[in-house]
Write an enzyme that holds these catalytic residues in place. Structure first.
Site, PDB file in Angstrom:
ATOM      1  CD  GLU A  54      -2.992  -1.325   2.137  1.00 42.71           C
ATOM      2  OE1 GLU A  54      -4.060  -1.792   1.777  1.00 42.71           O
ATOM      3  OE2 GLU A  54      -2.783  -0.909   3.293  1.00 42.71           O
ATOM      4  CB  CYS A  57       2.967   7.279   3.405  1.00 40.51           C
ATOM      5  SG  CYS A  57       3.343   6.081   4.663  1.00 40.51           S
ATOM      6  CB  CYS A  98       6.889  -5.411   8.917  1.00 39.52           C
ATOM      7  SG  CYS A  98       8.301  -4.853   9.910  1.00 39.52           S
ATOM      8  CB  CYS A 112       5.752  -3.159  16.494  1.00 40.89           C
ATOM      9  SG  CYS A 112       7.467  -2.832  16.022  1.00 40.89           S
ATOM     10  CB  CYS A 171       2.446  -2.327  13.821  1.00 44.08           C
ATOM     11  SG  CYS A 171       2.699  -2.085  12.065  1.00 44.08           S
ATOM     12  CB  CYS A 199       0.418   5.872  11.512  1.00 42.20           C
ATOM     13  SG  CYS A 199       1.139   7.372  10.956  1.00 42.20           S
TER      14      CYS A 199
END
Ligand code: SAH
Ligand code: SF4
Length: 376
Positions: free
Chosen positions: A95, A108, A115, A119, A122, A341
């Site tokens: 994205e 962005c 990933c 975390c 997230c 975010c």
């Protein structure tokens, strides 16, 4: 010649593109001409590159790979934010988000499919990891968005690029450094180095390496003022604890002559948002080249965290301001289309397991795991 294209000019920094051309027996200025076409004019079809020789156009048409990621869906938020879901092969979706503001337009970009750092707050981490993006796929996001957004009086609407999409950019070091070079180059996207921001969860050796190879702005996802909590929120902290991370930050600021390091701090209700924690954070950052970006937590399906109350956020910020630390609250943009975010999830199929070392946390289990190691 028929067959698979074997030349990938997109995303190559200028010296490497010149090398590619010298391998074809061409002069270096041809590389500069090609960059003007690709980035200055958004033209990727060699047939349209009229100032190249016929022979070179033919070579690039048959051997060059100028493909952009394919658009899967485009969504526009009520606040003007645009999110593209892009297909990068084998069922993987990444994205890219454009956030327009009065005086600037921020793109962005994603640096990885998923990933591996996991975390706990997230959505991308939740997805697991499949692979690094190539520099062509990173720069491809910028070319694609630039085209789709259109230019105003010949100028791109993209004034800032942040590596805050899917992925940990410094775990894909080589491609991210290449992409930064193209973004900053006068023949690339001509973006000031202060407006190209690499955001990292704290890969200390790569921060130190970045200082030698790029001078882009650095943002660090801190999220906690002590190791005990940060170990839980950002598991890579077990490998590179706060003191080590901050030292690398101060060294980065000094050696790259950066304006300062931006520390991102996601505000999680009852977890990291007390005034005592604000005081502890202030102690770490006071009188340092640091500013703080407080990010209200953006919820995603399956997460138990909650966003801090406006009151807790205001009190936290005040403590930092009282310590003369510049502190902004990031406006939430595009959350109606899951573009804010930490909400980017794309589609990560065929997840792989990444070796994080002894102290690393095990990634979420997924189908067809195979092990890879950090690149570089
Ligand atoms: N991997 C990099 C960059 C991508 S994330 C990094 O971690 O820095 C961009 C920013 O969004 C990071 O500061 C990240 O911690 C933050 N973030 C992640 N999940 C979030 C969420 N659910 N709500 C708000 N911010 C989040
Ligand atoms: Fe990865 Fe950054 Fe999300 Fe952590 S916050 S899982 S490093 S994308």
């Amino acid at each position: 010649m028929n067959g698979t294209p074997d030349l990938s000019p997109l995303g190559l920094p200028r010296p490497e593109l010149e090398q590619l051309f010298s391998g074809l027996g061409e002069k270096p200025f041809r590389a500069r001409q090609l960059m003007r076409w690709m980035y200055g004019r958004g033209v990727l079809d060699p047939a349209e590159m009229t100032d190249l020789s016929g022979v070179l156009r033919e070579t690039l048409a048959t051997r060059g790979d100028f493909r952009l990621p394919a658009i899967d869906t485009v969504q526009e938020s009520s606040d003007g934010t645009t999110k593209w879901r892009l297909a990068v092969g084998a069922g993987q979706l990444i994205e890219t988000v454009f956030i327009p503001e009065e005086a600037r337009g921020t793109l962005c970009v994603s640096s990885q499919v998923g990933c591996a750092l996991d975390c706990s707050f997230c959505a991308t981490g939740r997805q697991g990891f499949n692979r690094n993006l190539t520099a062509a796929e990173i720069i491809g996001q910028v070319v694609l968005a630039d085209r789709a957004l259109g230019r105003v009086a010949g100028n791109s609407r993209i004034t800032n690029v942040v590596f805050m999409g899917m992925g940990e950019p410094l775990a894909n070091f080589r491609s991210v450094v290449q992409a930064c070079a193209v973004l900053i180059d006068d023949l690339g996207f001509q973006i000031s180095r202060r407006r190209v921001t690499v955001s990292t969860s704290g890969l200390v050796p790569q921060i130190r390496k970045l200082a030698l190879e790029s001078n882009a702005a650095l943002a660090v996802s801190l999220h906690a003022p002590d190791d005990e909590l940060r170990n839980v929120l950002v598991p890579i902290n077990r490998r590179h604890p706060i003191a080590e991370l901050l030292q690398a930050c101060w060294d980065y600021a000094e050696s790259t002559n950066a304006m300062g390091i931006t520390f991102e701090y996601v505000m999680l209700s009852g977890v990291n948002d007390s005034e005592a924690q604000a005081r502890a954070l202030a102690k770490l950052l006071k009188n340092r080249p640091a500013k703080v970006n407080l990010i209200p937590f953006n919820h995603f399906p399956g997460s138990d965290y909650r966003r801090s109350t406006p009151d807790a956020l205001a009190r936290f910020r005040q403590v930092l301001l009282d310590n003369r630390i510049m502190t902004m609250v990031r406006r939430t943009r595009g959350d109606d289309i899951a573009a804010a975010c930490g909400q980017l999830a794309g589609q990560v199929s065929n997840r792989v397991l990444v070796a994080l070392g002894d102290k690393g946390r095990k990634p979420a289990p997924g189908p067809a795991l195979r092990e890879v190691r950090w690149q570089n």
